[in-house]
Design a protein around this motif. Structure first.
Motif, short mmCIF file in Angstrom:
data_model
loop_
_atom_site.label_atom_id
_atom_site.label_comp_id
_atom_site.label_asym_id
_atom_site.label_seq_id
_atom_site.Cartn_x
_atom_site.Cartn_y
_atom_site.Cartn_z
N GLU A 96 -17.65 -84.96 -53.95
CA GLU A 96 -17.10 -86.07 -53.06
C GLU A 96 -17.78 -87.46 -53.35
O GLU A 96 -17.49 -88.53 -53.42
N LYS A 100 -16.31 -91.03 -54.32
CA LYS A 100 -16.53 -92.16 -53.54
C LYS A 100 -17.09 -93.49 -54.62
O LYS A 100 -16.53 -94.52 -54.38
N PHE A 144 -9.69 -88.00 -49.06
CA PHE A 144 -10.09 -88.56 -47.75
C PHE A 144 -9.26 -89.07 -46.87
O PHE A 144 -9.14 -89.46 -45.57
N LYS A 149 -10.65 -85.92 -41.74
CA LYS A 149 -11.56 -86.89 -42.72
C LYS A 149 -11.60 -88.24 -42.47
O LYS A 149 -12.23 -89.09 -43.00
N GLU A 152 -15.19 -89.80 -42.18
CA GLU A 152 -15.92 -90.11 -43.35
C GLU A 152 -15.05 -91.26 -44.06
O GLU A 152 -15.61 -92.01 -44.63
N GLN A 155 -16.28 -94.47 -42.64
CA GLN A 155 -17.60 -94.88 -42.89
C GLN A 155 -17.69 -95.63 -44.30
O GLN A 155 -18.43 -96.27 -44.76
#
Length: 360
Positions: A96, A100, A144, A149, A152, A155
């Motif tokens: 993950e 990102k 995502f 999700k 997340e 954010q």
């Protein structure tokens, strides 16, 4: 595939010409010569490495990835670049944090190519970033978009937008500007005694006769601080050598971390607010001196590994072979202090774990 095996005739089927439908042609069978591997106390003897290395040098540009593998894990370099044993092309789910980072790269690359972005006010920056983020999730971060999700994703969007705003303010405050080639700059030149080298730099900024090369990362602040303090930021140093050889400008380098919106560098000459990694005695590091020192060690390490490969010898530095290899070097005339320090074995991440099992 990452393995070659004997007895392949038992699993091969030949398509005879008379059985092929009209309009189709059967593919010719390709004969692959067997590779002879012999294990000896943490080293593997491999046939034809010298010829394969010569072909590689004649036809390919060196990259940070290929040089890094050669310096620290030459068996991985040989398997990947010389023997061409590659990872399957089947898609797999990345960690993950890696996703990102990929999304962050996408946002920065596309946002800072927008005309006039440095003159835009904060509300315009945020609005433009939100639009690019929607594209980023669709193209690079579909995980995502899965059910559940949403928190997340929100954010991550907030974090990257704050990073964009902080980044823009810092480069303006320090007098840096963008050019059309600033994002994902693809550059070719020569480094380390005329090796043909190609690099794709995440972000390159300009200020008069100065250039700032940035490596964009998701987080790992401690890891980047350690790289700078231990003089192991090889990628940035190679890019600095490449860019200086082309432009002859003063080169600065730094990391920018998306998660903390933080610059990390050896000094604050390029970015006043950067987190500075100093010497153990607290003194500011001389960037040019560090580059000269590391460059010499890279050249020495390249020549050493090149000599090993020309002899068909592969060092396989793993947890269970580390002591054998270090003892072998202790008994020889090799002074390891002249070279880049052997990297801690990392076989838990190793693509070639089946092949390196040959070393006992």
């Amino acid at each position: 595939m990452l393995e070659r095996c004997d007895g392949s005739e038992h699993i091969m089927m030949e398509v005879r010409p008379e059985t092929v439908l009209k309009g189709f042609e059967s593919a010719p069978l390709k004969h692959i010569d067997p590779i002879q591997l012999q294990s000896n106390n943490g080293f593997i003897q491999v046939d034809h490495l010298k010829e394969l290395l010569t072909t590689f040098k004649d036809t390919k540009d060196w990259s940070y990835s290929s040089l890094n593998k050669l310096f620290y894990h030459p068996y991985s370099f040989a398997f990947h670049y010389l023997l061409k044993l590659r990872r399957t092309s089947v898609e797999h789910i990345s960690q993950e944090n890696r996703v990102k980072g990929i999304i962050g790269h996408y946002v920065f690359e596309h946002l800072f190519q927008v005309s006039g972005i440095l003159e835009a006010d904060e509300s315009s920056i945020r609005a433009t970033a939100k639009g690019i983020l929607r594209q980023a999730f669709e193209h690079k971060g579909s995980t995502f978009l899965l059910y559940g999700k949403e928190p997340e994703r929100q954010q991550l969007s907030k974090t990257l937008i704050e990073a964009v705003v902080a980044f823009q303010k810092n480069i303006i405050a320090n007098g840096w500007s963008l050019q059309p080639d600033s994002c994902e700059k693809d550059t070719k030149g020569q480094v380390l005694n005329n090796l043909n080298f190609r690099g794709i730099m995440d972000m390159v900024l300009y200020r008069g006769e100065e250039t700032l090369i940035l490596d964009l990362k998701w987080y790992k602040s401690n890891a980047k601080v350690n790289e700078l303090s231990s003089k192991e930021d090889l990628q940035l140093i190679l890019y600095a050598l490449l860019e200086h050889g082309i432009s002859n400008q003063k080169i600065h380098t730094a990391y920018f971390l998306f998660k903390s919106a933080q610059f990390i560098a050896r000094n604050n000459q390029a970015i006043q607010s950067a987190k500075v990694v100093s010497n153990a005695d607290g003194e500011e590091v001389n960037e040019d001196q560090v580059r000269a020192e590391v460059t010499e060690r890279m050249i020495q390490t390249f020549n050493w590994r090149n000599e090993q490969l020309n002899k068909g010898l592969l060092e396989v530095y793993l947890e269970h072979t580390a002591t054998q290899i270090e003892d072998s070097y202790d008994e020889s005339d090799i002074n390891l202090l002249d070279y880049l320090e052997l990297k801690k074995p990392y076989e838990q991440y190793e693509l070639y774990r089946n092949l390196i099992g040959l070393v006992e």
